[in-house]
Structure formats: structure tokens, C-alpha cells
Enzyme design. Structure first.
Site, short mmCIF file in Angstrom:
data_model
loop_
_atom_site.label_atom_id
_atom_site.label_comp_id
_atom_site.label_asym_id
_atom_site.label_seq_id
_atom_site.Cartn_x
_atom_site.Cartn_y
_atom_site.Cartn_z
N SER A 25 -78.14 -3.89 -126.61
CA SER A 25 -79.05 -4.89 -128.08
C SER A 25 -80.52 -4.33 -128.06
O SER A 25 -80.45 -3.40 -128.72
CB SER A 25 -79.07 -5.89 -127.22
OG SER A 25 -80.32 -6.48 -126.17
N THR A 57 -75.16 -3.46 -133.28
CA THR A 57 -75.64 -4.25 -131.63
C THR A 57 -75.93 -5.76 -131.81
O THR A 57 -75.34 -6.65 -132.91
CB THR A 57 -76.67 -3.58 -131.33
OG1 THR A 57 -76.46 -4.18 -129.76
CG2 THR A 57 -78.18 -3.90 -131.63
N TYR A 58 -76.63 -6.48 -130.90
CA TYR A 58 -76.28 -8.33 -130.59
C TYR A 58 -78.54 -8.09 -130.94
O TYR A 58 -78.79 -7.20 -130.09
CB TYR A 58 -76.13 -9.19 -130.66
CG TYR A 58 -75.72 -8.74 -128.35
CD1 TYR A 58 -76.81 -9.17 -127.80
CD2 TYR A 58 -75.20 -7.48 -127.51
CE1 TYR A 58 -77.47 -9.05 -126.65
CE2 TYR A 58 -75.72 -6.87 -126.35
CZ TYR A 58 -76.46 -7.33 -126.09
OH TYR A 58 -76.72 -7.48 -124.86
N GLY A 73 -80.19 0.10 -124.66
CA GLY A 73 -79.13 0.94 -123.92
C GLY A 73 -79.00 2.29 -124.82
O GLY A 73 -79.76 2.64 -124.95
N ALA A 74 -77.41 2.36 -124.84
CA ALA A 74 -77.07 3.78 -125.54
C ALA A 74 -77.73 3.68 -127.07
O ALA A 74 -78.18 5.04 -127.47
CB ALA A 74 -75.05 3.52 -125.93
N ALA A 75 -78.17 2.78 -127.48
CA ALA A 75 -78.58 3.09 -129.01
C ALA A 75 -80.12 3.60 -128.72
O ALA A 75 -80.56 4.08 -129.98
CB ALA A 75 -78.73 1.64 -129.18
#
Length: 115
Positions: A25, A57-58, A73-75
Site C-alpha cells: 500500500s 496500490t491502495y 511492500g513491493a512498491a
């Protein structure tokens, strides 16, 4: 028929954190969210002006007036603290609704503060 249209934008915010070990996110200062008409849990597109990366994402609500813009995260692999990003939210609407709709754009000052 519904079309997807630009609804809200935080233009040129500065990334303050990148947290790879989080579930995913983007955490955004609650004050910026309110000013830009972006809701917690809403899907957003992130455009990194420094390297051209684009991702979706959110939103997670961050502490109000903290200036936080944190990719989780991955972002977190696509940004670095100090990168300048554009955060865009979209909405579905009819062409008739779209004709009179006015999107919200905010341009934070240094430290991701409201103007």
C-alpha cells in the site's frame, strides 16, 4: 456506459519512507488525503517523477499533518525517500456526470504540507 476519469491528485509529493517489509500500500498523511478527496482503502496510481515507474496500490491513512508519504511492500522497490511522486485517484461516472465534474488537485509545499 461508465467511463473512468481522473478524480483526485496529489501533485509532486515527496516520498518520506519506503518500507519493503510491510504488507503493501501507500501511507498518506490524512490531511493530504482529505484535501485531495482520497479515501482510505481507495485504489490509486503512483507515478514516480524520478525514475518513471508507475504502479497501483491502495491507500492507508497516515498521521495528520505528519507529511508522510510511504510506499509499502513491493512498491518500496520502485521509490526512494526523496523521490517526487504524483498520486492519482480515478472514479467511474457516466459521460453526463463527467461533463460537469471538477477533479481535485493539491500541490503540497515542502515537507508535504498543505499550501
Amino acid at each position: 456506459m461508465l467511463i473512468q476519469r481522473f478524480k483526485s491528485k496529489i501533485h509532486r509529493a515527496t516520498v518520506t519512507e519506503a518500507n519493503l517489509n510491510y504488507v503493501g500500500s501507500i501511507t498518506i498523511d490524512e490531511s493530504l488525503m482529505k484535501a485531495a478527496n482520497i479515501l482510505e482503502g481507495e485504489r490509486v496510481q503512483i507515478v514516480n517523477n524520478n525514475n518513471g515507474a508507475r504502479l497501483e496500490t491502495y491507500v492507508i491513512k497516515g498521521e495528520a499533518n505528519s507529511g508522510v508519504i510511504c510506499l509499502n511492500g513491493a512498491a518500496a522497490r520502485l521509490v526512494q525517500p526523496g523521490d517526487v511522486v504524483i498520486i492519482i485517484a480515478y472514479a467511474y461516472m457516466t459521460p453526463e456526470e463527467s461533463a460537469s465534474f471538477e477533479p481535485t488537485t493539491i500541490m503540497p509545499k515542502e515537507g508535504n504540507r498543505l499550501p
